[in-house]
Motif scaffolding. Structure first.
Motif, short mmCIF file in Angstrom:
data_model
loop_
_atom_site.label_atom_id
_atom_site.label_comp_id
_atom_site.label_asym_id
_atom_site.label_seq_id
_atom_site.Cartn_x
_atom_site.Cartn_y
_atom_site.Cartn_z
N GLN A 36 0.82 -1.20 0.00
CA GLN A 36 0.00 0.00 0.00
C GLN A 36 0.86 1.26 0.00
O GLN A 36 0.67 2.17 -0.77
N SER A 66 -8.84 10.00 -15.70
CA SER A 66 -7.93 10.75 -14.84
C SER A 66 -8.48 12.12 -14.47
O SER A 66 -8.20 12.66 -13.42
N THR A 108 2.89 1.67 -3.30
CA THR A 108 2.03 2.10 -4.40
C THR A 108 1.81 3.60 -4.32
O THR A 108 1.79 4.30 -5.32
N GLU A 109 1.73 4.03 -3.13
CA GLU A 109 1.52 5.45 -2.88
C GLU A 109 2.69 6.27 -3.44
O GLU A 109 2.50 7.27 -4.09
N TYR A 152 -15.45 8.75 -7.08
CA TYR A 152 -14.70 7.68 -7.74
C TYR A 152 -14.22 8.18 -9.10
O TYR A 152 -15.02 8.68 -9.89
N ASP A 188 -8.83 8.89 1.43
CA ASP A 188 -8.26 9.17 0.12
C ASP A 188 -7.78 7.85 -0.47
O ASP A 188 -6.60 7.53 -0.40
N LYS A 189 -8.72 7.07 -0.96
CA LYS A 189 -8.34 5.75 -1.53
C LYS A 189 -8.89 5.71 -2.95
O LYS A 189 -9.09 6.76 -3.57
N ILE A 190 -9.17 4.51 -3.45
CA ILE A 190 -9.73 4.42 -4.80
C ILE A 190 -11.06 5.16 -4.83
O ILE A 190 -11.35 5.94 -5.72
N VAL A 191 -11.87 4.88 -3.79
CA VAL A 191 -13.09 5.67 -3.62
C VAL A 191 -12.82 6.64 -2.49
O VAL A 191 -12.44 6.23 -1.38
N ASP A 192 -12.94 7.91 -2.78
CA ASP A 192 -12.70 8.91 -1.74
C ASP A 192 -13.98 9.15 -0.95
O ASP A 192 -15.07 9.08 -1.50
N ASN A 233 -14.44 12.56 -12.32
CA ASN A 233 -14.90 11.79 -11.16
C ASN A 233 -16.41 11.68 -11.19
O ASN A 233 -17.10 12.63 -11.59
N LYS A 269 2.55 6.38 -7.29
CA LYS A 269 1.45 7.21 -7.78
C LYS A 269 1.82 8.69 -7.68
O LYS A 269 1.71 9.45 -8.63
#
Lengths: 452, 183
Positions: free
Chosen positions: A78, A412, A81-82, A408, A355-359, A415, A85
């Protein structure tokens, strides 16, 4: 005020004014039971409130600590990956596997934004010239590179972290913002700060009654009026001054209102048969008084209040008795709807709590609502006829909004979002009404936003 | 009265003993009030129950200035009016009947009637007439106050009162008319 009493009244008054009778024995037991449940529900309220407070505290603590614990967890996917990104967004690429093999000793600190904070000592050990070069290699064997225009700002020792300000403890976001500012470089600002979007929501609209000047009481109005299903939607502009915070303005249209219940409407079958010149005689002036205000209108239909009050009044005194049981009257199956349309200019703040894939955002704000439509409709089968307006309603109202949202990214820049929220009018909508009525609406907004 | 104040203060703190004491002090009087506003004893009991719960819940709002009994009584009357509004869906009719007709011939019979008989007569009235008659003739409210309390026009309150009186007179005549011949 002097009261006129007939002799008969006096007899009744004398005998009954102080009339006493012992109530059945179980009355007290029932009262006691009711008082116990009231007490429990009171305690329950505090328990729920306390639980919410504790949960909120734990949640904020979790988000805060979790944010920082990223600093330690070098080896979790995790976290790595951060890094990738963040660095990609800022125009840098970091090779995932090679960073992993760096091991702990080379890094003293890593912010959750993906910046590498280096301990000066480590750098000295590695013998790397840091201060004046555009690019550095952290360890000669590993070709990981970062930009170092203002390298001093990048160097954060662990000690400094331990003595962060109290403010930074509460809002870790400000903490990392501080780093970003220190870099003072365009290359590092990866966020797109402006967004435009649109949203639409089906809504449940009703009102909350606060004060009332009449002894009729709020319950009366709550029993005779009901909520309506409506909709709201509009366009918005959002500005993101920092990563987690968004300020939103825009223009929204919303339709709100309530239904009036327990009013029977009768058609007079004679009316249609009458010659035009006599038709006027069958038209009556009505006044309906409800929680939102007064409605005056004239109609050949007969409106009768089923609640035995003066809510519906026939202003023509000569015609104020209708025997609606006569066969010429024909009861209609209608709805009477009081509708208000507003254009709202909102000012909302959105704070990103996850603050993930779905905020996940918390939303709160205020709005100015301009009245653009005020109609009372008689809805009969499939037709909708305007019968009048509500008198004395404000042209401008102020509202408060709270809600939360899921966001979501589908591209890019684009949302999609789902935001359940509640809007409540802070001021009563009609200062001339006998009741203070605060409209509210509950809606689930769905929308899109485009960032640029 | 001072005695009441102590009990009321204890009730505000939630003292169950004091609450029972307060109930016992006013139960009989207030049940008498409720009986006048209700159709029957069952409804009166409900009003009394709901009324007392309101008294206990809202006790903090009592300012200790006016009469406490009057305050409790007003809550009972309001509770009764609320019940009436919840229950009745009458058509509002504005009947203008003779107002202020002479009652003398019935007064003789009336003075013979006991409180219980009078109560029965009132309970038999339709809800709106009963409310208006109670509020005006027994409680002593003015038409202006009544029309605000019931959300009706002043004229309606007046005509309801006179209609209530008419009905009461007819009932007296019907039930007790025979009796008058022997008096």
């Amino acid at each position: 005020m002097k009261v006129h009493l007939s002799n008969m009244d006096q007899v009744f008054r004398r005998e009954l004014k102080n009339y006493q009778h012992t109530p059945p024995v179980d009355v007290w037991e029932n009262i006691e039971k009711e008082l116990d449940t009231k007490k429990i529900s009171g305690i329950l309220f505090y328990k729920i409130a306390a639980s919410i407070a504790v949960l909120t505290f734990i949640a904020s603590l979790y988000f805060y600590l979790n944010g920082d614990s990223f600093l330690q967890k070098y080896s979790t996917n995790q976290f790595l990956t951060e890094i990738i990104k963040e660095n990609k967004q800022s125009g840098h690429s970091v090779n995932y596997s090679k960073v992993l093999s760096l091991g702990h000793s080379s890094f003293n600190d890593l912010s959750k934004d993906g910046w590498l904070f280096l301990n000066k000592n480590d750098l000295e050990i590695n013998n790397t010239p840091l201060y004046n070069e555009e690019k550095i290699t952290l360890l000669t064997s590993l070709p990981v590179s970062v930009k170092t225009q203002k390298i001093k700002a990048e160097i954060y020792t662990p000690q400094k972290h331990q003595y962060r300000s109290f403010f930074a403890e509460i809002f870790p976001e400000f903490h990392s913002l501080k780093h970003q500012k220190n870099y003072n470089s365009k290359n590092f600002s990866s966020n797109k700060n402006w967004m435009i979007g649109g949203a639409f929501a089906p809504s449940y609209s009703y009102r909350h009654l606060t004060k009332t000047n009449t002894p009729v009481g709020r319950n009366y109005y709550n029993n005779i009026e009901s909520a309506v299903f409506s909709y709201t939607g509009g366009l918005n502009v959002q500005y993101k001054p920092q990563k987690k915070l968004t300020i939103q303005g825009g223009v929204y249209y919303s339709s709100m209102g309530q239904d009036m219940e327990h009013i029977s409407v009768y058609a007079n079958s004679v009316y249609s048969l009458m010659d035009e010149k006599y038709k006027a005689k069958y038209v009556n002036q009505f006044e309906i008084v409800n929680s939102a205000g007064k409605v005056n209108f004239s109609s050949p239909l007969v409106y009768i209040d089923e609640t035995a009050t003066a809510r519906v009044d026939n202003l023509d005194q000569a015609k104020n008795t209708f025997n609606v049981s006569e066969p010429i009257f024909n009861k209609l199956n209608v709805n009477i709807r009081q509708s208000f349309e507003y254009i709202e200019i909102p000012l909302l703040l959105r704070y990103k709590v996850l603050d993930k894939i779905v905020d996940i955002n918390l939303i709160g704000g205020v709005g100015a609502n301009f009245l653009v439509g005020n109609n009372v409709y008689l809805i009969y089968e499939n037709s909708k006829e305007v019968i009048g307006k509500t008198q004395g309603v404000n042209n401008i109202n102020y509202s408060g909004t709270i809600g939360f949202g899921l966001e979501y990214p589908i591209f890019s820049n684009v949302n999609i979002l789902i935001e359940p929220s509640v809007k409540y009018y802070l001021n009563p909508i009609n200062s001339t009404s006998v009741v203070e009525s605060h409209p509210y609406s509950v809606g689930i907004y769905t929308g899109v936003s485009y960032s640029f | 009265m001072n005695n009441h104040i102590e009990i009321v203060k204890a009730c505000i703190k939630g003292d169950r003993k004091a609450q029972k004491q307060l109930y016992q002090l006013f139960a009989d009087k207030m049940y008498g009030v409720c009986l006048r506003y209700a159709d029957n004893a069952d409804d009166a009991k409900d009003i009394l129950q709901d009324g007392f719960i309101k008294v206990f819940v809202n006790l903090k709002q009592f300012t200790f200035k006016g009469s406490f009994e009057g305050w409790v009584r007003r809550i009972m009357v309001n509770t009764a009016l609320e019940k009436f509004r919840d229950k009745s869906y009458l058509f509002a009719v504005n009947m203008e009947l003779g107002y202020g007709t002479r009652d003398t011939e019935y007064d003789h019979i009336l003075t013979e009637l006991a409180a219980k008989d009078l109560l029965r007569l009132i309970q038999e009235l339709s809800p709106q007439y009963r409310m208006v008659f109670n509020l005006y003739a027994i409680e002593g409210y003015s038409h202006k106050e009544i029309c605000e309390m019931l959300n009706i026009k002043e004229g309606t309150s007046k005509s309801n009162l006179s209609r209530a009186r008419e009905i009461l007179k007819e009932k007296v005549k019907k039930y007790y008319g025979v009796k008058i011949n022997f008096v």
